[in-house]
Design a protein around this motif. Sequence first.
Motif, PDB file in Angstrom:
ATOM      1  N   UNK A 179       0.812  -1.204   0.000  1.00  0.00           N
ATOM      2  CA  UNK A 179       0.000   0.000   0.000  1.00  0.00           C
ATOM      3  C   UNK A 179       0.855   1.267   0.000  1.00  0.00           C
ATOM      4  N   UNK A 180       1.947   1.274   0.763  1.00  0.00           N
ATOM      5  CA  UNK A 180       2.722   2.498   0.978  1.00  0.00           C
ATOM      6  C   UNK A 180       3.641   2.767  -0.218  1.00  0.00           C
ATOM      7  N   UNK A 181       3.495   3.964  -0.813  1.00  0.00           N
ATOM      8  CA  UNK A 181       4.193   4.277  -2.065  1.00  0.00           C
ATOM      9  C   UNK A 181       5.707   4.268  -1.892  1.00  0.00           C
ATOM     10  N   UNK A 182       6.206   4.772  -0.768  1.00  0.00           N
ATOM     11  CA  UNK A 182       7.654   4.800  -0.551  1.00  0.00           C
ATOM     12  C   UNK A 182       8.251   3.405  -0.473  1.00  0.00           C
ATOM     13  N   UNK A 183       7.568   2.493   0.195  1.00  0.00           N
ATOM     14  CA  UNK A 183       8.037   1.110   0.254  1.00  0.00           C
ATOM     15  C   UNK A 183       8.002   0.472  -1.128  1.00  0.00           C
ATOM     16  N   UNK A 184       6.941   0.744  -1.860  1.00  0.00           N
ATOM     17  CA  UNK A 184       6.804   0.182  -3.206  1.00  0.00           C
ATOM     18  C   UNK A 184       7.939   0.666  -4.107  1.00  0.00           C
ATOM     19  N   UNK A 214      15.369  -8.429  -0.620  1.00  0.00           N
ATOM     20  CA  UNK A 214      14.152  -8.005  -1.333  1.00  0.00           C
ATOM     21  C   UNK A 214      12.932  -8.751  -0.821  1.00  0.00           C
ATOM     22  N   UNK A 215      13.017 -10.059  -0.762  1.00  0.00           N
ATOM     23  CA  UNK A 215      11.842 -10.843  -0.384  1.00  0.00           C
ATOM     24  C   UNK A 215      11.492 -10.670   1.095  1.00  0.00           C
ATOM     25  N   UNK A 216      12.468 -10.445   1.939  1.00  0.00           N
ATOM     26  CA  UNK A 216      12.152 -10.197   3.340  1.00  0.00           C
ATOM     27  C   UNK A 216      11.481  -8.838   3.529  1.00  0.00           C
ATOM     28  N   UNK A 217      11.909  -7.830   2.756  1.00  0.00           N
ATOM     29  CA  UNK A 217      11.230  -6.529   2.794  1.00  0.00           C
ATOM     30  C   UNK A 217       9.814  -6.651   2.255  1.00  0.00           C
ATOM     31  N   UNK A 220       7.514  -8.260   4.737  1.00  0.00           N
ATOM     32  CA  UNK A 220       7.103  -7.348   5.819  1.00  0.00           C
ATOM     33  C   UNK A 220       6.064  -6.338   5.365  1.00  0.00           C
ATOM     34  N   UNK A 221       6.116  -5.947   4.089  1.00  0.00           N
ATOM     35  CA  UNK A 221       5.265  -4.850   3.606  1.00  0.00           C
ATOM     36  C   UNK A 221       3.974  -5.315   2.937  1.00  0.00           C
ATOM     37  N   UNK A 222       3.947  -6.552   2.460  1.00  0.00           N
ATOM     38  CA  UNK A 222       2.817  -7.004   1.649  1.00  0.00           C
ATOM     39  C   UNK A 222       1.555  -7.186   2.474  1.00  0.00           C
TER      40      UNK A 222
END
Length: 224
Positions: A179-184, A214-217, A220-222
């Motif tokens: 959802x969060x644009x900065x994380x994306x 990458x996959x751990x981030x 956490x964000x998905x």
Amino acid sequence: MLVVIPQLLDEAALTRARALLDAAAFGDGRVTAGELAAAAKQNLQLPADAPATRTLQDMIAAALEASVEFVSAVLPRHIHPALINRYLPGMAFGAHVDNAIRFDGSALLRADLAATLFLNAPEDYDGGALAIDDSYGARLVKGQPGDLVVYPASSIHAVQPVTRGQRDVAILWIQSLVREAGQRRALYDLDRAIRSLRERAPESPEILTLTGVYHNLLRAAAEL
């Protein structure tokens, strides 16, 4: 974040799309706009139940699924079926913000991102630029046939008046896993760096480490 994906549709797909568009009967584009957007919207649209609409939607969906760059940039969870729009001289879409929630006929989605797929050449019409206000200021986009531009659905954007010719585009919205644009954006930049490293130095031991990061981030964000 504004991302341009060149040639999402190849020449064969564009030729088929053009044949469908040339034979199709368009209706009033305001039928799918919200109350405020309808006041600013002046264009034509293929009816949702037209055979050409479903064919074009399926073509576009297949191209999106096959595009590594699109998947990397947006991390799609749900994609609204494309709307097929046409602008003739005098038509425009004034400044607006897209509705936060869209209904595709079977499910609701949160519109995190919007995308415009250009279906004919910029030389085919005058005016008609997609104007997007993002964090870098106002940007004008007139893509080549088959190009896709992705931008925040929350941005103020408009289609400038067409003064000559015909502008054909497909419009769609995406709910992202993130959802969060900065994380994306950070995940997109990291994935691009990993893909670049794999091309330049495929035996690099750092690839495995960076891929794990990458996959751990993403884990956490998905939102699932």
